[in-house]
Scaffold this motif. Sequence first.
Motif, PDB file in Angstrom:
ATOM      1  N   SER A  46      -4.434  -2.153   1.945  1.00  0.00           N
ATOM      2  CA  SER A  46      -4.293  -2.564   0.540  1.00  0.00           C
ATOM      3  C   SER A  46      -5.199  -1.762  -0.373  1.00  0.00           C
ATOM      4  O   SER A  46      -4.876  -1.579  -1.547  1.00  0.00           O
ATOM      5  CB  SER A  46      -4.613  -4.044   0.372  1.00  0.00           C
ATOM      6  OG  SER A  46      -3.817  -4.811   1.202  1.00  0.00           O
ATOM      7  N   ASP A  47      -6.335  -1.317   0.139  1.00  0.00           N
ATOM      8  CA  ASP A  47      -7.182  -0.447  -0.676  1.00  0.00           C
ATOM      9  C   ASP A  47      -6.349   0.676  -1.272  1.00  0.00           C
ATOM     10  O   ASP A  47      -6.588   1.128  -2.378  1.00  0.00           O
ATOM     11  CB  ASP A  47      -8.276   0.212   0.184  1.00  0.00           C
ATOM     12  CG  ASP A  47      -9.381  -0.751   0.512  1.00  0.00           C
ATOM     13  OD1 ASP A  47      -9.395  -1.833  -0.079  1.00  0.00           O
ATOM     14  OD2 ASP A  47     -10.220  -0.405   1.350  1.00  0.00           O
ATOM     15  N   PHE A  48      -5.390   1.124  -0.500  1.00  0.00           N
ATOM     16  CA  PHE A  48      -4.551   2.228  -0.957  1.00  0.00           C
ATOM     17  C   PHE A  48      -3.264   1.706  -1.582  1.00  0.00           C
ATOM     18  O   PHE A  48      -2.889   2.112  -2.666  1.00  0.00           O
ATOM     19  CB  PHE A  48      -4.233   3.152   0.219  1.00  0.00           C
ATOM     20  CG  PHE A  48      -5.482   3.744   0.791  1.00  0.00           C
ATOM     21  CD1 PHE A  48      -6.062   4.835   0.201  1.00  0.00           C
ATOM     22  CD2 PHE A  48      -6.102   3.168   1.882  1.00  0.00           C
ATOM     23  CE1 PHE A  48      -7.239   5.356   0.683  1.00  0.00           C
ATOM     24  CE2 PHE A  48      -7.276   3.690   2.376  1.00  0.00           C
ATOM     25  CZ  PHE A  48      -7.852   4.780   1.774  1.00  0.00           C
TER      26      PHE A  48
ATOM     27  N   MET B  36      -2.498  -1.055  -2.944  1.00  0.00           N
ATOM     28  CA  MET B  36      -2.638  -1.784  -4.199  1.00  0.00           C
ATOM     29  C   MET B  36      -3.027  -0.864  -5.343  1.00  0.00           C
ATOM     30  O   MET B  36      -3.043  -1.289  -6.487  1.00  0.00           O
ATOM     31  CB  MET B  36      -3.723  -2.852  -4.074  1.00  0.00           C
ATOM     32  CG  MET B  36      -3.385  -3.941  -3.110  1.00  0.00           C
ATOM     33  SD  MET B  36      -2.478  -5.225  -3.924  1.00  0.00           S
ATOM     34  CE  MET B  36      -1.951  -6.166  -2.517  1.00  0.00           C
ATOM     35  N   SER B  37      -3.416   0.354  -5.029  1.00  0.00           N
ATOM     36  CA  SER B  37      -3.786   1.253  -6.102  1.00  0.00           C
ATOM     37  C   SER B  37      -2.510   1.861  -6.656  1.00  0.00           C
ATOM     38  O   SER B  37      -1.407   1.573  -6.213  1.00  0.00           O
ATOM     39  CB  SER B  37      -4.704   2.345  -5.591  1.00  0.00           C
ATOM     40  OG  SER B  37      -3.924   3.353  -5.013  1.00  0.00           O
TER      41      SER B  37
END
Lengths: 456, 286
Positions: A239-241, A243-244
Amino acid sequence: MPDFTKGEEKDIRDTIAWAQINGDVLRSLSKPRFAFWALFTFALCLFSIGVACEVYQWRRGLGVANFDNPHVWGLYISTFIFWIGMSHSGTLLSAILHIIHADWRKPIYRFAEAMTTFSLMTAGLFVLIHLGRLWKFYYSLPYPSERMLWPNFQSPLLWDAIAIFTYLTSSILFLYVGAIPDFAICRDNATGWRKHFYSMLSLGWMGTDRQWRSFRVTYLTIACFLIPLAVSVHSIVASDFAMSQQPGWHVTSFPPYFVAGALYSGCAAIITLFIVLRYTFRFEEYMTMPILDKVGRLTFAIAMVWTYLNFVEYASVWYGDDMYAKDLLIQKATGPYSPFWWGMNFCGSVVPLLLLSKSVRGSPTAMMIVSLLLNLGMWLERWMIVAPTFSHGYYPWTMDHDQWPGFVQWGIVLGSFGWFGLLFMLFCKLVPSVSMYEVKEMVYHRTLAQRHAREA
Amino acid sequence: MSITRMFRDWDKYRKASPSGDLEKDHPDYKWAMAIDLDICTGCNACVVACYAENNVPTVGKDRFEHGQTMHWLRIERYWNEADAETPHRGAQFMPMMCQQCAAAPCETVCPVGATNQTPDGLNSQVYNRCIGSRYCSANCPYKVRYFNWYDYPEQEVAWPEPLPMQLNPDLTVRSKGIMEKCTFCIQRLRAAQSTARTEGRLVRDGEVLPACAQSCPSGAIVFGNLADPYSQVAKLWRQQQVELHKDKQDKDKTGDNGGVRGYRILEELRAYPSVLYLERVRDTKA
């Protein structure tokens, strides 16, 4: 070289005496081969390089690691994902295979669990090293403060912090609980300070019926708790990626892709450490070739899942309508990162095809090389997720294709392998890296089954 | 609060940003800009003014080449490929700074909430709260956030003697390991707002300008309060038919862009930037 292909070879010799199991495993705590100390020194050297780089970076600022705008993340975050991925192996072997009653996991799950714990510790270090103001890292934790200042609960990085802390505590607990009966065996055989040490760790384990019952329930409960946790941890890292908003990151399929990648690199690392431990501690009786064969097959299956999800990602970008993402994909395949990108696809999707060959699965040397290549591929994968997006984002003016991670970054990455190696080798020296009681159980079950077969 | 009631009154809790009602979102102030690229000559006066006003460290040639420069405001120079035979037409320039997005991608991802939307529509950066995870920069489509890779006030010579004497006392110099970016010269805005509040009025149009707008010799940068319908910037936005809360302007659906030049950069990403650009008009016969 015995032939394992006919299905006659057993996972473990069912005539090993229980006393011999104790003796063989306990010997690993006192008399390893010379290779152990050689590896230990090597790890210590790598670790020292990392520490030196970190001290320098702490004093001067992150600029010395050759970051720039737009390349603000670099190798630290890539290697962070790599270590988080490694941590999934233990849960897979211990918890998932425990629940589905695959008993060939028994001689090898202990070190896989240790790998989980230590790779999480390594990953956690990267989150800290990566911060600009490491000394303020506690701002990102939800602690009650008199100013009523909370972290930003919308941020995937905060979910990360929470997920990793939860996973780390749970996996330490799982590792510890699973080792209690073995600590008791160590206690009974130890003298001096070791006696003291293992007495404390074994929590007064006597092996009574009641203790075994409670132990079984506790172990199973933590195992069940750990499985969804492991899946969630890497989904959240994804999600770090996902969600960006950046091209190449804003991909819906990232969470399962990351989980598959995590299990994949975890399995490959298990193969590597399997072979190292088998040699250094003379565990040939327990870490047998048929078990390696099974791990190899498991790795192959997961590799194919990963390959599939990888192509799903490419296809959805290629046939999708996001011109920035598509441009980035073309850039990955043809730009300055192309050797690494193709290398990742080769190591991740082509090299595992070697595992189809029975002779490869039956040769420790071949398996060692294959597993190292697979892990190289998986490390490249993480780097290829992080770096190209920075080099080729939305805004043409800030595209920067020439940035190369500085010496400090590489030094700290090497240092992390040293740190992990140190922790892991200390662990193997202090804690039985083969689960004695489970191996006994395994031998016992096989003997019983044979007796039944004879009587029937 | 029961769950049922929460779902019933969902509209009360769910807050679209920007809502489309400028008066509701920003009753008093919504700071915004309009930059006319046809007037911009690329002289870099705004950049120099920005460095001076905001204590932006000068990093030196080596670090500049490493991409570690700190310019909050940068002039981007583009050579149009179609102009290859006619270089006398000159390059195109684009002053680029933080776009002060109304739904800023950087804000949601910061783990500690160090970057926030202010009531007057700025995207603030709280230096003391920043831990330097750089997630904001990673998620910024414009890459206009600058990280303190080194300790400029203490260890580096960003301001050799006697330059520290010219540092602006109205704001800090930033320590290593934190993120910084264009603030629309928030120190000036706050001073003007404070004066106006004391006098019981709102800030008048043109009463306060950021350093770049103030120093632009050709007057390409127009700054003001979008919430004030009579301000110059609000008039320009209206004239160019660009609305803050839209990710696709009505004029763009007509095919000829409504005959006006206004656009916002990467509008389709729904960051709702507060800076309007007016396209340069090229004389194709020259």
